[in-house]
Design a protein around this motif. Sequence first.
Motif, mmCIF file in Angstrom:
data_model
loop_
_atom_site.group_PDB
_atom_site.id
_atom_site.type_symbol
_atom_site.label_atom_id
_atom_site.label_comp_id
_atom_site.label_asym_id
_atom_site.label_seq_id
_atom_site.Cartn_x
_atom_site.Cartn_y
_atom_site.Cartn_z
ATOM 1 N N ALA A 106 0.820 -1.212 0.000
ATOM 2 C CA ALA A 106 0.000 0.000 0.000
ATOM 3 C C ALA A 106 0.855 1.264 0.000
ATOM 4 C CB ALA A 106 -0.927 0.002 1.211
ATOM 5 N N ARG A 107 2.100 1.161 0.493
ATOM 6 C CA ARG A 107 2.911 2.362 0.692
ATOM 7 C C ARG A 107 4.222 2.372 -0.087
ATOM 8 N NH1 ARG A 107 2.101 2.214 7.296
ATOM 9 N NH2 ARG A 107 -0.119 2.788 7.288
ATOM 10 N N ILE A 108 4.536 1.286 -0.773
ATOM 11 C CA ILE A 108 5.830 1.200 -1.438
ATOM 12 C C ILE A 108 5.925 2.212 -2.572
ATOM 13 C CG2 ILE A 108 5.276 -0.530 -3.217
ATOM 14 C CD1 ILE A 108 7.962 -1.929 -2.244
ATOM 15 N N THR A 109 7.115 2.771 -2.754
ATOM 16 C CA THR A 109 7.342 3.801 -3.768
ATOM 17 C C THR A 109 8.130 3.227 -4.942
ATOM 18 O OG1 THR A 109 9.467 4.516 -2.852
ATOM 19 C CG2 THR A 109 7.460 5.512 -1.920
ATOM 20 N N PRO A 110 8.113 3.915 -6.080
ATOM 21 C CA PRO A 110 8.936 3.475 -7.214
ATOM 22 C C PRO A 110 10.417 3.398 -6.842
ATOM 23 C CG PRO A 110 7.313 5.069 -7.942
ATOM 24 C CD PRO A 110 7.245 5.051 -6.449
ATOM 25 N N GLN A 111 10.851 4.295 -5.962
ATOM 26 C CA GLN A 111 12.253 4.280 -5.526
ATOM 27 C C GLN A 111 12.562 3.016 -4.719
ATOM 28 O OE1 GLN A 111 10.164 6.936 -5.180
ATOM 29 N NE2 GLN A 111 11.068 8.174 -6.837
ATOM 30 N N GLN A 114 12.823 0.189 -7.162
ATOM 31 C CA GLN A 114 14.062 0.283 -7.932
ATOM 32 C C GLN A 114 15.249 -0.204 -7.112
ATOM 33 O OE1 GLN A 114 14.684 0.857 -11.066
ATOM 34 N NE2 GLN A 114 16.898 0.652 -10.740
ATOM 35 N N GLN A 115 15.294 0.190 -5.840
ATOM 36 C CA GLN A 115 16.396 -0.242 -4.980
ATOM 37 C C GLN A 115 16.364 -1.752 -4.769
ATOM 38 O OE1 GLN A 115 19.033 1.314 -4.002
ATOM 39 N NE2 GLN A 115 19.791 -0.490 -2.911
ATOM 40 N N ALA A 116 15.166 -2.312 -4.632
ATOM 41 C CA ALA A 116 15.039 -3.763 -4.484
ATOM 42 C C ALA A 116 15.550 -4.468 -5.739
ATOM 43 C CB ALA A 116 13.586 -4.137 -4.216
ATOM 44 N N ALA A 117 15.253 -3.897 -6.904
ATOM 45 C CA ALA A 117 15.714 -4.475 -8.169
ATOM 46 C C ALA A 117 17.237 -4.421 -8.269
ATOM 47 C CB ALA A 117 15.078 -3.733 -9.342
ATOM 48 N N VAL A 118 17.826 -3.331 -7.799
ATOM 49 C CA VAL A 118 19.287 -3.196 -7.804
ATOM 50 C C VAL A 118 19.917 -4.275 -6.926
ATOM 51 C CG1 VAL A 118 21.214 -1.736 -7.052
ATOM 52 C CG2 VAL A 118 19.310 -0.733 -8.327
ATOM 53 N N LEU A 119 19.335 -4.496 -5.761
ATOM 54 C CA LEU A 119 19.851 -5.519 -4.852
ATOM 55 C C LEU A 119 19.770 -6.909 -5.488
ATOM 56 C CD1 LEU A 119 18.263 -4.202 -1.537
ATOM 57 C CD2 LEU A 119 20.710 -4.300 -2.053
ATOM 58 N N GLN A 190 7.904 -8.730 -8.668
ATOM 59 C CA GLN A 190 6.878 -8.451 -9.673
ATOM 60 C C GLN A 190 5.499 -8.338 -9.024
ATOM 61 O OE1 GLN A 190 7.444 -7.783 -13.030
ATOM 62 N NE2 GLN A 190 5.334 -7.077 -12.777
ATOM 63 N N ALA A 191 5.234 -9.185 -8.040
ATOM 64 C CA ALA A 191 3.949 -9.117 -7.337
ATOM 65 C C ALA A 191 3.806 -7.787 -6.605
ATOM 66 C CB ALA A 191 3.820 -10.281 -6.359
ATOM 67 N N TYR A 192 4.910 -7.290 -6.061
ATOM 68 C CA TYR A 192 4.882 -5.976 -5.414
ATOM 69 C C TYR A 192 4.603 -4.883 -6.440
ATOM 70 C CZ TYR A 192 6.202 -6.827 -0.547
ATOM 71 O OH TYR A 192 6.184 -7.185 0.772
ATOM 72 N N LYS A 193 5.243 -4.983 -7.594
ATOM 73 C CA LYS A 193 5.014 -3.992 -8.647
ATOM 74 C C LYS A 193 3.560 -4.014 -9.112
ATOM 75 C CE LYS A 193 9.746 -3.997 -10.502
ATOM 76 N NZ LYS A 193 10.609 -4.344 -11.671
ATOM 77 N N ASP A 194 2.985 -5.216 -9.140
ATOM 78 C CA ASP A 194 1.588 -5.368 -9.561
ATOM 79 C C ASP A 194 0.608 -5.038 -8.438
ATOM 80 O OD1 ASP A 194 2.550 -6.238 -11.998
ATOM 81 O OD2 ASP A 194 2.343 -8.375 -11.510
ATOM 82 N N ASP A 196 -0.138 -6.846 -5.959
ATOM 83 C CA ASP A 196 -0.927 -8.063 -5.758
ATOM 84 C C ASP A 196 -0.581 -8.654 -4.391
ATOM 85 O OD1 ASP A 196 -2.089 -10.583 -5.797
ATOM 86 O OD2 ASP A 196 -1.645 -10.931 -7.913
ATOM 87 N N VAL A 197 -1.337 -8.259 -3.382
ATOM 88 C CA VAL A 197 -1.053 -8.668 -2.004
ATOM 89 C C VAL A 197 -1.143 -10.181 -1.837
ATOM 90 C CG1 VAL A 197 -1.839 -8.506 0.395
ATOM 91 C CG2 VAL A 197 -1.820 -6.466 -1.058
ATOM 92 N N LYS A 198 -2.174 -10.778 -2.392
ATOM 93 C CA LYS A 198 -2.391 -12.215 -2.228
ATOM 94 C C LYS A 198 -1.241 -13.024 -2.822
ATOM 95 C CE LYS A 198 -5.760 -15.888 -3.161
ATOM 96 N NZ LYS A 198 -7.096 -16.197 -3.763
ATOM 97 N N THR A 199 -0.840 -12.676 -4.045
ATOM 98 C CA THR A 199 0.238 -13.413 -4.706
ATOM 99 C C THR A 199 1.572 -13.191 -3.999
ATOM 100 O OG1 THR A 199 -0.856 -13.323 -6.857
ATOM 101 C CG2 THR A 199 1.521 -13.695 -6.857
ATOM 102 N N ALA A 200 1.850 -11.953 -3.614
ATOM 103 C CA ALA A 200 3.108 -11.646 -2.933
ATOM 104 C C ALA A 200 3.216 -12.420 -1.624
ATOM 105 C CB ALA A 200 3.219 -10.147 -2.673
ATOM 106 N N THR A 201 2.127 -12.455 -0.871
ATOM 107 C CA THR A 201 2.124 -13.182 0.404
ATOM 108 C C THR A 201 2.376 -14.667 0.184
ATOM 109 O OG1 THR A 201 0.557 -11.602 1.360
ATOM 110 C CG2 THR A 201 0.761 -13.740 2.445
#
Length: 229
Positions: A106-111, A114-119, A190-194, A196-201
């Motif tokens: 609900a609160r995650i930002t594009p930044q 992006q940082q998660a993708a870098v990691l 990807q689930a976070y980007k989408d 999609d709470v159910k799939t991510a969980t």
Amino acid sequence: MVKLQLGSFKQAPRTTHATVTEHLRQAILLGQLPGGTRLVQSELAEAFNVSVTPIREALRELSTQGLIELDAFKGAVVRMPTLGDLEEVYELRSVLIPLVVKKSIARITPQDLQQAAVLLTQMEATTERELWVDLNRQFHNQLDNAAQATLLKQSLQQLSDLSAIYINLSFSEQPFRKEASEKEHRDILQAYKDKDVKTATKLILSHFNGTLDAARKALKKQPLATAGP
């Protein structure tokens, strides 16, 4: 004699106590100080080139974090990994995951994304297990911290730190977990980007179960570590 890699040891801008605590914490999480290692205050003071006082404070704090045990006779000893601790750590993480995923998405930002993708890219590029485990911890913390919930963050941070010890064990049991984990991480992101709470969980819980199974098998091969405290 305790041997630590202190090439990056710096006292500023943190207090000496905080800096020593962080270096010892990292050494334990990355397996440089394995379970059962005695931490002698005088030796640590010499290694860090500090007085015994910040060492004593650091050991006390690490004890509250569950990383070492303080004994009146034996002194400070790095906590041995046990099946009981393993099961409890992952049970607690599994209970908290649905809540943190809901808040984070609900609160995650594009930044943040992006940082998660870098990691993840850094994880895929490295062949060093210690670095991979540390990047893995940072990746999950990056997603969890997006929840912006202080108490939840503190609880998950401690569980994440304790999990790092068992992730090291899981790779000793199943070296191929690296590639599988990276694929799982990509799917989770990807689930976070989408949003999609159910799939991510579902993906995170499955991901944790894979690590849990591998670590459980590794621990069962270490008789001294199978019993809880």
